[in-house]
Design a protein around this motif. Structure first.
Motif, short mmCIF file in Angstrom:
data_model
loop_
_atom_site.label_atom_id
_atom_site.label_comp_id
_atom_site.label_asym_id
_atom_site.label_seq_id
_atom_site.Cartn_x
_atom_site.Cartn_y
_atom_site.Cartn_z
N TYR A 115 0.83 -1.20 0.00
CA TYR A 115 0.00 0.00 0.00
C TYR A 115 0.87 1.26 0.00
O TYR A 115 0.59 2.22 -0.72
CB TYR A 115 -0.92 -0.02 1.22
CG TYR A 115 -1.80 1.19 1.35
CD1 TYR A 115 -3.08 1.21 0.81
CD2 TYR A 115 -1.36 2.33 2.02
CE1 TYR A 115 -3.90 2.33 0.92
CE2 TYR A 115 -2.16 3.45 2.13
CZ TYR A 115 -3.42 3.44 1.58
OH TYR A 115 -4.21 4.56 1.69
N SER A 116 1.93 1.24 0.79
CA SER A 116 2.78 2.42 0.95
C SER A 116 3.58 2.73 -0.30
O SER A 116 4.05 3.86 -0.47
CB SER A 116 3.72 2.23 2.14
OG SER A 116 2.98 2.00 3.33
N THR A 117 3.73 1.75 -1.17
CA THR A 117 4.40 2.01 -2.45
C THR A 117 3.39 2.26 -3.56
O THR A 117 3.56 3.18 -4.37
CB THR A 117 5.32 0.84 -2.83
OG1 THR A 117 4.57 -0.38 -2.89
CG2 THR A 117 6.44 0.67 -1.81
N SER A 118 2.33 1.49 -3.59
CA SER A 118 1.39 1.57 -4.71
C SER A 118 0.58 2.86 -4.71
O SER A 118 0.12 3.32 -5.77
CB SER A 118 0.43 0.38 -4.69
OG SER A 118 -0.44 0.44 -3.57
N GLN A 119 0.40 3.47 -3.54
CA GLN A 119 -0.43 4.67 -3.46
C GLN A 119 0.38 5.97 -3.53
O GLN A 119 -0.19 7.07 -3.41
CB GLN A 119 -1.24 4.65 -2.16
CG GLN A 119 -2.10 3.41 -2.00
CD GLN A 119 -3.03 3.18 -3.19
OE1 GLN A 119 -3.82 4.05 -3.54
NE2 GLN A 119 -2.92 2.01 -3.81
N ALA A 120 1.68 5.87 -3.73
CA ALA A 120 2.53 7.06 -3.68
C ALA A 120 2.14 8.10 -4.73
O ALA A 120 2.10 9.31 -4.44
CB ALA A 120 3.99 6.66 -3.86
N GLU A 121 1.87 7.67 -5.94
CA GLU A 121 1.53 8.63 -7.00
C GLU A 121 0.21 9.32 -6.69
O GLU A 121 0.06 10.55 -6.89
CB GLU A 121 1.47 7.92 -8.36
CG GLU A 121 1.31 8.88 -9.52
CD GLU A 121 1.46 8.19 -10.86
OE1 GLU A 121 1.22 8.85 -11.89
OE2 GLU A 121 1.80 6.99 -10.89
N ARG A 122 -0.76 8.56 -6.22
CA ARG A 122 -2.06 9.15 -5.85
C ARG A 122 -1.88 10.17 -4.73
O ARG A 122 -2.44 11.26 -4.78
CB ARG A 122 -3.03 8.05 -5.42
CG ARG A 122 -4.41 8.58 -4.98
CD ARG A 122 -5.41 7.45 -4.88
NE ARG A 122 -5.15 6.58 -3.76
CZ ARG A 122 -5.79 6.66 -2.57
NH1 ARG A 122 -6.70 7.60 -2.37
NH2 ARG A 122 -5.53 5.79 -1.62
N PHE A 123 -1.10 9.82 -3.72
CA PHE A 123 -0.88 10.74 -2.61
C PHE A 123 -0.13 11.99 -3.07
O PHE A 123 -0.43 13.11 -2.66
CB PHE A 123 -0.10 10.04 -1.48
CG PHE A 123 -0.96 9.26 -0.53
CD1 PHE A 123 -1.89 8.33 -0.99
CD2 PHE A 123 -0.86 9.45 0.83
CE1 PHE A 123 -2.68 7.60 -0.11
CE2 PHE A 123 -1.65 8.73 1.72
CZ PHE A 123 -2.57 7.80 1.25
N ASN A 124 0.83 11.79 -3.96
CA ASN A 124 1.63 12.92 -4.42
C ASN A 124 0.78 13.94 -5.19
O ASN A 124 1.09 15.13 -5.20
CB ASN A 124 2.78 12.44 -5.30
CG ASN A 124 3.70 13.58 -5.69
OD1 ASN A 124 4.37 14.16 -4.84
ND2 ASN A 124 3.74 13.92 -6.97
#
Length: 274
Positions: A179-188
């Motif tokens: 989760y902490s890697t896959s959601q990075a672009e969305r969070f950014n």
């Protein structure tokens, strides 16, 4: 904000980040939470306590409302979680995986640009064979909690019943890392950072619960043959959450005293000798 704020890593981290930030501690254990706040108060660190079960989405929403009422959220350090000895597979998976989704999604919806969230995974997330990890089913946690839980508990059935909570722990922490890697672009896209840290065996109450379940042997065989100190983990967690780590997102940092490296190298040597 620190979830699991009454735990060993939570209190150690609070001592660092509480020096220059308003602090909110949450924990499911109210008596321990009150004791942690009292300990910090003796050090001159004021903390707001919120009794919260991270598996309860409404309780997490109230937690973020409380924090937002104190000012902009600079960071969330999500240490709340349970180990295999603390419950069955369903409890372990729900607390570690669904709890992470609840906290992180509330952070995503609430925090402003420049904020960061640091999730605590585990070295166990680096030890499972890829072929038994149902990664393709992980995204269901964001859209269908019931289906995700059913999928994960089905995956745990490959292990004997007495070992399923251990497998649930490893899978749940692998999920946290994913989760902490896959959601990075969305969070950014909202100006937010997301990182996970994978501790090894740490000398806390929860860490010692697993000593007889195999953690003790792994510590002995590590490159650094000792238990990690809560303060060592806290320094890393605080750094990842802070402004100096502004370029750090979408990754997991393994901080295990070399356990995983030692195990992999010894396995390679043993395979070469066969």
């Amino acid at each position: 904000m620190i979830t699991g704020g009454a735990g060993g890593m939570g209190v150690a981290t609070a001592r660092i980040v509480g020096r220059d930030h308003s602090l909110v501690l949450c924990d499911v254990r109210k008596d321990r939470l009150d004791a942690a706040v009292a300990t910090l108060d003796e050090l001159g660190i004021e903390a707001t306590a919120v009794h919260c079960d991270v598996t309860d989405r409404d309780a997490v929403a109230t937690l973020f409302d409380t924090a937002s009422g104190l000012g902009p959220i600079a960071s969330v350090i999500h240490t709340a979680g349970v180990s295999p000895s603390m419950g069955d597979a369903e409890y372990v998976m729900r607390t570690n995986a669904i709890g992470t989704v609840n906290v992180d999604e509330a952070f995503y919806a609430t925090a402003g640009e420049g904020a960061a969230i640091v999730n605590v995974a585990s070295m166990a997330a680096h030890l499972l064979p890829e072929e038994i990890i149902p990664t393709s089913l992980f995204p269901r946690a964001l859209s269908d909690e019931s289906a995700f839980m059913s999928d994960m508990l089905s995956a745990c059935e490959m292990a004997p019943e007495e070992a399923r909570s251990g497998l649930a722990y490893a899978l749940s922490k692998t999920f946290v890392r994913w989760y902490s890697t896959s959601q990075a672009e969305r969070f950014n896209a909202r100006g937010l950072r997301i990182v996970s840290v994978s501790p090894g065996s740490v000398d806390t109450e929860m860490g010692r619960l697993e000593e007889q379940a195999g953690a003790g042997a792994m510590v002995t065989d590590a490159a650094v043959p000792r238990w990690g100190k809560p303060e060592e983990m806290a320094e890393l967690l605080a750094f990842c959450a802070g402004e100096r780590a502004g370029y750090l997102t979408g990754t997991d940092i393994l901080n295990d005293g070399g356990v995983v490296a030692s195990m992999r190298e010894r396995a390679r040597v043993a395979a070469d000798e066969v």
